[in-house]
Enzyme design. Structure first.
Site, mmCIF file in Angstrom:
data_model
loop_
_atom_site.group_PDB
_atom_site.id
_atom_site.type_symbol
_atom_site.label_atom_id
_atom_site.label_comp_id
_atom_site.label_asym_id
_atom_site.label_seq_id
_atom_site.Cartn_x
_atom_site.Cartn_y
_atom_site.Cartn_z
ATOM 1 N N GLU A 57 13.772 -3.155 4.861
ATOM 2 C CA GLU A 57 12.518 -2.965 5.590
ATOM 3 C C GLU A 57 12.625 -3.344 7.069
ATOM 4 O OE1 GLU A 57 13.019 -4.302 2.566
ATOM 5 O OE2 GLU A 57 11.105 -4.596 1.526
ATOM 6 N N CYS A 80 9.793 -8.378 -0.446
ATOM 7 C CA CYS A 80 9.785 -9.802 -0.783
ATOM 8 C C CYS A 80 8.771 -10.549 0.076
ATOM 9 C CB CYS A 80 11.175 -10.407 -0.625
ATOM 10 S SG CYS A 80 11.834 -10.363 1.056
#
Length: 371
Positions: A57, A80
């Site tokens: 990401e 996460c």
């Protein structure tokens, strides 16, 4: 359930392609890819390449720059929300002010497990999941197995003749399968967290169990080589101890001099009660505790048969060579005699393809629970 359109599928499929670039190098982390889309146009891509380095990401967001504001982000695993070796991906997504996050499948790690999606939704990001989930899980079978079942994904690899034999009665087996099949095995080794064998196989073949194909991008990682050696019979002169990369010798009892000789050659020697008890399930629990995701078993018929008998095999890869060795040759696996066909070990064909002159059969077990 969200209604995903063709563009959603296309962008997630691309994210999965990116994730696969880390097939050989992310361990023990999962393989993850990410695509950032603004106004129907891809403005950033990224994939996780190696544990301890940036996740997919933030790499994709960095590539997108200011275009990430108001964008849709496609990622193959739930972002996460915890601090590990890198900062939380949720923080990077919020800082970039993205409008929508689509992830393929939830993270089974209890440190995440829904927390990433919830944290994004709480800050006004539109969150959707479940797009191409099966494909995302299939890319990371060991990561999901370790967190859900407490054991690695176990893949048993064997090469055999048409009559189901693996070596001549005198032990000779080189080369049973063709060169292309042996090259394919290199890819199985490269994607594995560990390669497990029995000491009898090492003593017979003096195998190195290394990844020797330079085209495979391990990015400095080497699979752990594990030797199941109840009596510590492994010689310090074994070739696998001369090769770079970690070696773990699992013993059933301590023989101080033998253990010291192996440790002097760089091996870790672990005396584990499960070895003496022949409790393969407990051994897999130990390997999961070491963050091993995928374990490749390359062993003789006795150890391969033991894993099959106990129902611990998740995937069976068989390279079938177009010749026969005769009834005196070593069998594919040593299994107990059965009195009823209903007790047989069953598999289904997950994939069948030709590799060089051999057939590669990928099989999944049917019906038996581990014991």
């Amino acid at each position: 359930m969200s209604d995903f359109d063709a563009d959603d599928h296309r962008h997630m499929a691309r994210a999965l392609e990116l994730a696969a670039r880390g097939l050989y190098s992310t361990d023990p982390n999962p393989r993850v890819g990410c695509v950032v889309v603004q106004g129907g146009r891809v403005v950033g891509e990224g994939f996780h390449a190696r544990a301890g380095e940036a996740h997919a990401e933030p790499l994709a967001l960095a590539a997108a720059g200011a275009a990430a504001t108001g964008a849709t982000v496609y990622v193959t695993l739930e972002p996460c929300a915890h601090h590990g070796r890198t900062p939380p991906c949720v923080d990077a997504l919020l800082a970039a002010r993205v409008a929508r996050v689509v992830y393929a499948v939830g993270d089974p790690n209890p440190r995440v497990a829904g927390g990433g999606g919830a944290a994004l939704a709480a800050r006004g990001v539109r969150v959707e999941s479940g797009l191409l989930a099966a494909a995302a899980e299939a890319l990371n079978p060991g990561f999901f197995s370790r967190h859900r079942r407490g054991r690695p994904w176990l893949r048993v690899k064997l090469g055999a003749s048409l009559d189901g034999r693996t070596s001549l009665a005198n032990g000779k087996s080189q080369w049973l399968t063709c060169e292309a099949a042996r090259g394919d095995v290199q890819r199985l080794r490269a994607r594995s967290s560990a390669i497990l064998t029995g000491v009898a196989s090492v003593l017979r073949d003096d195998a190195r169990l290394t990844v020797r194909d330079p085209s495979l991008e391990l990015r400095g990682r080497a699979p752990l080589r594990i030797v199941l050696d109840p009596g510590l019979a492994l010689a310090p002169t074994a070739r696998l101890l001369a090769e770079p990369g970690p070696v773990l010798v699992l013993a059933g009892s301590e023989r101080p001099e033998a253990a010291a000789a192996l440790r002097a050659r760089g091996a870790e020697v672990l005396v584990h009660p499960a070895v003496a008890a022949r409790d393969l399930g407990a051994l897999l629990t130990e390997l999961a505790a070491r963050d091993l995701n995928e374990v490749l078993v390359e062993a003789g018929p006795r150890l391969a048969g033991a894993f099959i008998e106990t129902g611990l095999v998740d995937e069976f890869v068989l390279y079938l060579a177009p010749h026969m060795l005769g009834h005196d040759a070593a069998p594919l696996a040593m299994l107990p005699m059965l009195d009823d066909l209903g007790d047989r070990w069953e598999f289904r064909y997950a994939d069948v393809r030709q590799v060089g002159s051999d057939l590669r059969l990928t099989l999944a077990p049917v019906g038996r629970e581990p014991r």
